[in-house]
Design a protein around this motif. Structure first.
Motif, short mmCIF file in Angstrom:
data_model
loop_
_atom_site.label_atom_id
_atom_site.label_comp_id
_atom_site.label_asym_id
_atom_site.label_seq_id
_atom_site.Cartn_x
_atom_site.Cartn_y
_atom_site.Cartn_z
N TYR A 357 11.54 -15.15 54.56
CA TYR A 357 12.69 -15.98 54.93
C TYR A 357 13.37 -15.39 56.16
CZ TYR A 357 17.50 -17.55 55.01
OH TYR A 357 18.70 -18.04 55.43
N GLY A 358 13.57 -14.07 56.13
CA GLY A 358 14.26 -13.41 57.24
C GLY A 358 13.52 -13.58 58.54
N LEU A 359 12.21 -13.34 58.50
CA LEU A 359 11.42 -13.40 59.74
C LEU A 359 11.38 -14.82 60.30
CD1 LEU A 359 8.43 -11.01 59.03
CD2 LEU A 359 10.39 -10.63 60.52
N THR A 360 11.29 -15.82 59.41
CA THR A 360 11.18 -17.18 59.91
C THR A 360 12.53 -17.71 60.38
OG1 THR A 360 11.37 -17.92 57.64
CG2 THR A 360 9.16 -17.87 58.58
N SER A 361 13.64 -17.16 59.86
CA SER A 361 14.92 -17.70 60.25
C SER A 361 15.61 -16.84 61.29
CB SER A 361 15.83 -17.86 59.02
OG SER A 361 16.09 -16.59 58.48
N LEU A 362 14.88 -15.84 61.81
CA LEU A 362 15.46 -15.03 62.89
C LEU A 362 15.74 -15.93 64.08
CD1 LEU A 362 13.48 -11.69 63.38
CD2 LEU A 362 15.85 -11.97 62.71
N GLY A 363 17.01 -16.07 64.46
CA GLY A 363 17.33 -16.90 65.61
C GLY A 363 17.19 -16.12 66.91
N HIS A 364 17.24 -16.87 67.99
CA HIS A 364 17.20 -16.21 69.30
C HIS A 364 18.59 -15.85 69.76
CE1 HIS A 364 12.93 -16.96 69.91
NE2 HIS A 364 13.14 -18.11 69.29
N ILE A 365 19.53 -16.75 69.44
CA ILE A 365 20.91 -16.47 69.78
C ILE A 365 21.76 -16.65 68.53
CG2 ILE A 365 20.82 -17.02 72.24
CD1 ILE A 365 21.72 -19.82 71.57
N GLU A 366 22.87 -15.93 68.49
CA GLU A 366 23.69 -15.99 67.30
C GLU A 366 25.15 -15.95 67.71
OE1 GLU A 366 21.51 -13.56 64.21
OE2 GLU A 366 23.59 -13.18 63.66
N VAL A 367 25.98 -16.74 67.05
CA VAL A 367 27.41 -16.71 67.36
C VAL A 367 28.19 -16.34 66.11
CG1 VAL A 367 27.72 -19.19 66.94
CG2 VAL A 367 29.33 -17.98 68.40
N LYS A 368 29.18 -15.48 66.31
CA LYS A 368 30.13 -15.15 65.25
C LYS A 368 31.51 -15.28 65.86
CE LYS A 368 27.79 -13.18 61.66
NZ LYS A 368 26.46 -12.70 62.08
N VAL A 369 32.47 -15.75 65.07
CA VAL A 369 33.81 -15.97 65.61
C VAL A 369 34.83 -15.24 64.76
CG1 VAL A 369 35.54 -17.69 66.20
CG2 VAL A 369 33.11 -18.22 66.48
N LEU A 370 35.64 -14.43 65.43
CA LEU A 370 36.75 -13.77 64.74
C LEU A 370 38.03 -14.51 65.12
CD1 LEU A 370 36.02 -9.99 65.37
CD2 LEU A 370 35.67 -11.28 63.29
N HIS A 371 38.79 -14.91 64.11
CA HIS A 371 40.04 -15.57 64.40
C HIS A 371 41.09 -14.53 64.78
CE1 HIS A 371 43.81 -17.69 63.61
NE2 HIS A 371 43.13 -18.76 63.96
N GLY A 372 41.86 -14.81 65.84
CA GLY A 372 42.87 -13.85 66.30
C GLY A 372 44.06 -13.79 65.35
N ARG A 373 44.51 -12.58 65.06
CA ARG A 373 45.67 -12.40 64.18
C ARG A 373 46.90 -12.07 65.02
NH1 ARG A 373 43.61 -13.68 58.98
NH2 ARG A 373 41.69 -14.40 59.88
#
Lengths: 475, 280
Positions: A357-373
């Motif tokens: 599952y991990g190998l097949t779902s490895l993306g090329h780009i990834e986004v993560k968003v932190l909300h500002g406090r």
């Protein structure tokens, strides 16, 4: 002393019994050098094939893939390259599954057929077998080797010994270089080594490997399995009565006795006490004393015994793979009805499923968003509410790419900071501050989900999205 | 008492649990080697590093290692990494830094500490403001929100002034009227606004004037935010802001940072504040 004399006597007898038992159980702690005889037969052939798995160590680093090293564990840059896949620290959970898989594989195999790893696959066994094979070629069979070791130093002895050490050394050097080549560009490494330009760490690791290989395969050999290796002992406790192991069939073999005039003596078992099983044993044990810590289940005694049985016209298999249950005359449970095997298999399947599952779902780009406090939201003068986000974009491709960021979730909202395409550097996580302004009248809740989406403008099939929150004052 | 009947060598004569006798064999050679290697290592270690106390000081060690020296070395590493950006900053204007994505990003990341040390005490760690201290994350700027004006506000400080209007100037009823109109955002329609001279500073559109630092009276942001906003507005009108004649006046002063911070630090803070979310 206040105890009665009888009590003293019985004490002495108990302790004598214990000491006697220990004394009869001879364990070689290195004082006795083992000179194993060259074995021949189907198990020996199988073992050379299984040892061949270590050729991967030597060949692997030179494979190329799309102009790059096919497998490269790039520690300084925290990247693993495996045939075009780039694995970053973010994917390290898969490594945990890989380790789990191999740990369970070891357990499963050991519970079914004993120390298969030790006897057939372990590098200690493989390198030791190779070193002993070379020793046999250069110095001759065990009797000659014994004589040579005992003989005074002559030119002939010096020649043989130094030739042997030289060949061992070359193998050790290649082992060290091959190991290092997995962690750095292999061609560059050879270039650096030959021009004496490699780093101190590279030289250091290679030196350690040379020393380790020479010491472990040349000198310590079976002592490694006796005293150094934890797996030897760990695997020992994974056996049960259903585990098949190289076993001496004492029902058939005993009472043992030598041949008289080329014939078995009437009343004796099949074992003719020829000691061939001991002669070929790389750890120098006597399998006829039963299963013991020194047995790495390499099966060479099976070959040796079978050859003798054929010669004297008895059926082979006096020493064979058999379980304790079989020796005791019980019937074996089929593999898939043994709870331990089933549990190990389940874990094996789960972990390999996770890896796939991990190998097949490895993306090329990834986004993560932190909300500002502090603050969660800002009231703007035009009546809109503003939230701040730290958008982290991970580029796992091998090029610098430009990224378009969009967000959705509230009607009429405006994303600021993503007007221009963003440059994402290869193998890096870039962090970008962005703001969302949303009209107060369109905000229904204190918290509204917002979806960020990124697209690689150079290859629009590569996308990634992340859900964050939009915070607002109570409506 | 020694019992020498044991075939495996001398025993100490102690027997436990009926059968366990203790032999007097010497410790294994590898173990003794380990022991000697350990104390030799200790001696070498104390020679290499600062260790033994002396009468007035301590033995400094042959390597000359100190913890402050290691700290300085590490700090120099950081400074060296930052130098490629820091060297450019003094020669650039704050606006130019803001226009350069890479430098702006560097300033945003590296000035968090500077902001925390000097600004956060009043304006909050994220620039959200505190009661009496304006927010820096919104787009409402008393003295202007351009990068140049922000830099000027930090360097020279700001102290606006609004005279108290209570007592002789406005009756309580008039203050009520004005405050209600401000609260409703309809101050420009209130006749008293022009008649009593408010318009002079806050402007015909009620949006204030950056040159004077007068507040915008028609937007959604309150300079003196309070739970009971109407009462707060009344208090501001009655007692003024920074009016020396009224002891109950609002105190609102931004100190000057020139002299306390370097020009480059002020420039970095200006960029940081501008990028917090409300810069114009």
């Amino acid at each position: 002393m206040t105890e009665s004399s009888t009590s003293n006597e019985s004490k002495a007898r108990y302790s004598d019994d214990i000491y006697e038992e220990a004394a009869n159980w001879h364990v070689n702690t290195g004082e006795e050098k083992i000179y194993p005889k060259k074995a021949a037969g189907k198990w020996r052939r199988l073992k050379w094939i299984t040892h061949g798995i270590w050729l991967i160590l030597f060949i692997g680093p030179y494979l190329r893939w799309n102009g790059q090293q096919a497998i490269l564990f790039d520690i300084p840059n925290r990247q693993f390259h495996i045939f075009g896949l780039t694995i970053l620290p973010q994917d390290v959970w898969m490594l945990a599954l890989v380790l789990l898989f191999f740990a369970m594989l070891l357990a499963a195999v050991t519970t079914i057929a004993g120390r298969v790893y030790c006897g057939f696959f372990c590098f200690q066994t493989a390198w030791t077998d190779l070193f002993i094979w070379l020793e046999d070629k250069i110095e001759g069979p065990p009797a000659k080797r014994r004589k040579l070791d005992a003989a005074p130093w002559t030119a002939e002895k010096l020649r043989k010994k130094s030739l042997k050490l030289l060949v061992w050394f070359v193998i050790s050097v290649l082992t060290g270089i091959s190991f290092v080549a997995w962690f750095t560009d292999a061609r560059q490494l050879w270039h650096d080594l030959l021009t004496f330009n490699a780093s101190a760490i590279e030289y250091g690791v290679i030196a350690l490997f040379i020393a380790g290989t020479m010491l472990l395969a040349g000198k310590l050999r079976e002592q490694t399995c006796f005293w150094l290796c934890p797996y030897a002992r760990i695997q020992g406790v994974m056996y049960d009565k259903e585990t098949i192991l190289p076993t001496y069939d004492f029902h058939r073999g005993e009472p043992r006795g030598r041949l008289k005039k080329g014939q078995l003596v009437e009343g004796n078992g099949d074992c003719i006490d020829c000691k061939q099983c001991i002669a070929v044993c790389p750890t120098g044990i006597d399998i006829r004393m039963g299963q013991q810590e020194g047995c790495i289940t390499c099966s060479l005694c099976l070959d040796a015994c079978d050859a003798v049985m054929e010669k004297i016209g008895r059926p082979t298999g006096l020493i064979r793979y058999a379980s304790m249950d079989e020796m005791e005359g019980k019937t074996q449970l089929p593999l898939l009805k043994r709870p331990r095997v089933l549990i190990y298999l389940t874990i094996l399947v789960l972990s390999i499923g996770g890896i796939i599952y991990g190998l097949t779902s490895l993306g090329h780009i990834e986004v993560k968003v932190l909300h500002g406090r502090t603050p969660l939201f800002v009231q703007r003068s035009d009546g809109t509410i503003q939230n701040k986000y730290d958008v982290k974009i991970l580029n796992k491709t091998t090029d610098d790419i430009s990224i378009k960021v969009t967000a959705s979730g509230i009607e009429g909202m405006v994303l600021k900071g993503a007007e221009k395409p963003l440059l994402a550097r290869k193998g890096n996580t870039g962090s970008y501050i962005m703001f969302i302004n949303a009209p107060a009248e369109n905000i229904k809740d204190e918290r509204t989900p917002i979806t960020f989406k990124i697209v690689n403008l150079d290859d629009p099939t590569q996308t990634s999205s992340y859900e964050s929150m939009f915070f607002a004052p109570k409506p | 008492m020694s019992d020498n009947s044991n075939p495996h060598g001398q025993t100490t004569g102690h027997v436990w649990d009926e059968t366990l006798a203790e032999l007097t064999n010497p410790p294994p050679k590898w173990w003794m080697l380990g022991l000697h290697a350990s104390w030799i290592l200790v001696v070498l270690y104390t020679l290499y590093y600062p260790s033994w106390p002396l009468v007035s000081s301590h033995f400094k060690g042959l390597a000359g290692w100190t913890s402050i020296g290691e700290f300085k070395k590490d700090m120099k590493e950081v400074t060296d990494i930052r130098a490629k950006y820091e060297d450019k900053l003094p020669g650039m204007s704050a606006a130019a830094i803001l226009a350069d994505d890479e430098l702006k990003n560097y300033v945003m990341r590296s000035s968090k500490v500077l902001f925390g040390d000097n600004c956060a005490a009043c304006h909050g760690s994220g620039g959200a403001g505190n009661p009496g201290y304006p927010a820096l994350v919104d787009d409402d700027w008393l003295f202007g929100g351009s990068i140049e004006l922000i830099e000027q506000s930090i360097a020279a400080g700001r102290k606006g002034m609004m005279p108290k209007m209570g007592g002789a100037q406005l009756s309580d009823a008039e203050i009520d009227k004005l405050a209600t109109a401000i609260h409703n955002g309809t101050i420009t329609e209130e006749p008293l606004y022009a008649a009593k001279g408010c318009i002079g500073c806050h402007g015909p559109d009620g949006k204030g004037m950056a040159a004077l630092g007068s507040a915008n009276l028609v937007d959604k942001i309150w300079r003196f935010k309070a739970k009971d906003q109407l009462a707060s507005i009344k208090a501001t009108i009655a007692h003024g802001v920074n009016d020396p004649t009224d002891p109950n006046t609002r105190k609102a002063e931004m100190p000057a940072w020139k002299g306390r911070l370097t020009d480059t630090q002020i420039k970095k803070l200006a960029v940081y504040v501008h990028a917090l979310g409300g810069g114009q």
